[in-house]
Design a protein around this motif. Structure first.
Motif: not given
Length: 434
Positions: A50-65
């Protein structure tokens, strides 16, 4: 996450990879209220599981932050993984606070944190998530990036975000408001990529209308222009006073509409549900009543939001949306005196007493007060928050709505334990002031 939000909702386990998706929780410090987003652990040099998917989720969170907290392990010390994440964070424009966790001893923690100066992210904050030490200093720094509620309320503009699935008529609705083709209108979904701000005046008030990208299901979104367009839409929701949730009358309320409604609720935004393309529906005397019942049933958790049926193409009822916006924004910003809140509590408790545990211990509400608006947030001081189950909490929220209104806006009730002696002292102080 659990420490900042004062919950135990995030799973804590020594095994890496437990957290995968983004988890949102509310938190507050001093006079600021904000959302905390918990993400999975970042690993850049491994594409298994799941590591690529986790990276994608972190990118989404950072874009919103608005600001990011980079958590490192003070007991393990500086690692290559920490350096890789720090380098990645420096490539983004989001401010970063460096939290050195697992520093249970203040003296040893200060020494443990010194090595993390090498990351080049500024002052490391030694803290212990388990014991809570050091988190106050971190939060003091954090709230410098979050404007006070009073500042938001003083803005003369009413910020209106227009959100919905692709091709539901968001841009057409914006153009209908303006009487001009401000946004590109096309039957091809995904035409709008940027959040488009437009200022319009009606009845002496100024409205900033934000047309956003259509938000598709997460699995259908590829990294790129659409990805960033959707994240700008999420940011538009956060900075809005009110959100117009656009629903397609032909498709009715879909699963994606429900997810968008949940996002609006999580962000605490006022909302008007706009059912567009009403001109395409064959109607009789009961059609609008049946549609309204269906919308309320599907969006039951937003039963406080008004629903309006419009046609962006013909202009039917479009101007009436502004009236609903004004009403909802007024309720979203409304403050109620402590005396009135306690009258509602007393009446509610008189009709329905707090539950009693199996051990015979009953919940008790000492008093309540409103601590913020946008959305209206009340703190109820009780003997033990655990004695109030979900049913009773929903009952109290319904009583506040019945007695005080708050149509068009979510409300939040925060249940806080308070020692009996402190309650008696505060009650005596209030009586003296009266």
């Amino acid at each position: 996450m659990n420490r900042l939000s004062e919950t135990q909702d995030s799973i804590v386990h020594d095994q890496p990879g437990i957290t995968r998706d983004r988890t949102y929780r509310y938190a507050y410090w001093q006079d600021r209220e904000f959302s905390v987003v918990d993400t999975g652990g970042l690993v850049f040099d491994d594409d298994t599981e799941f590591l690529p998917l986790i990276r994608e989720q972190v990118m989404v969170a950072l874009a919103e932050a608005t600001v990011a907290i980079f958590v490192v392990d003070g007991q393990t010390g500086l690692t290559g993984g920490d350096e890789a994440i720090a380098g990645w964070l420096r490539e983004h424009s989001v401010p970063v606070l460096l939290a050195v966790n697992k520093c249970e001893s203040p003296t040893a923690g200060l020494i443990q944190s010194m090595q993390f100066w090498e990351l080049g992210l500024g002052n490391p904050f030694p803290l212990s998530s388990i014991h809570g030490s050091g988190t106050g200093e971190l939060l003091d720094e954090l709230i410098k990036y979050i404007p006070p509620a009073d500042e938001l309320e003083e803005s003369e503009e009413i910020r209106v975000a227009i959100v919905g699935r692709p091709n539901v008529g968001k841009s057409s609705l914006l153009n209908a408001f303006l009487g001009e083709n401000r946004a590109i209108v096309s039957p091809i979904s995904g035409t709008t990529r940027d959040a488009i701000d437009t200022v319009v005046e009606r009845n002496g008030k100024t409205y900033r209308l934000v047309d956003t990208a259509g938000i598709r299901r997460k699995k259908n979104v590829e990294y790129g222009a659409e990805f960033f367009g959707i994240n700008r839409a999420f940011k538009a929701i956060r900075r809005a006073n009110i959100v117009l949730l656009i629903i397609d009358a032909i498709d009715r309320v879909t699963e994606q509409d429900l997810k968008l409604a949940n996002r609006i609720l999580e962000e605490g935004r006022a909302c008007v549900i706009v059912v567009n393309k009403w001109d395409t529906i064959e109607k009789d005397t009961y059609t609008i009543l049946e549609y309204e019942r269906e919308v309320k049933a599907r969006l039951y958790f937003m039963d406080w939001a008004k629903t309006i049926f419009v046609s962006a193409i013909t202009g039917q009822r479009v101007e009436k949306i502004i009236d609903l916006v004004d009403q909802a924004v007024a309720e979203h910003q409304r403050r109620v005196s402590t005396a009135v809140i306690n009258e509602v509590i007393e009446e509610a408790v008189r009709w329905h007493s707090p539950p009693t545990t199996r051990q015979g211990k009953q919940g008790k509400i000492y008093y309540g007060t409103q601590v913020s608006s946008q959305p209206p947030t009340m703190v109820l001081f009780v003997n033990d928050p655990k004695r109030f189950n979900e049913n009773y909490r929903r009952y109290m929220e319904s009583q506040f709505r019945q007695q005080l209104g708050f149509l068009g806006t979510p409300i939040r009730l925060i249940w806080r334990g308070k020692p009996a002696r402190e309650v008696e002292r505060n009650t005596a102080n209030r009586a003296t002031k009266v």
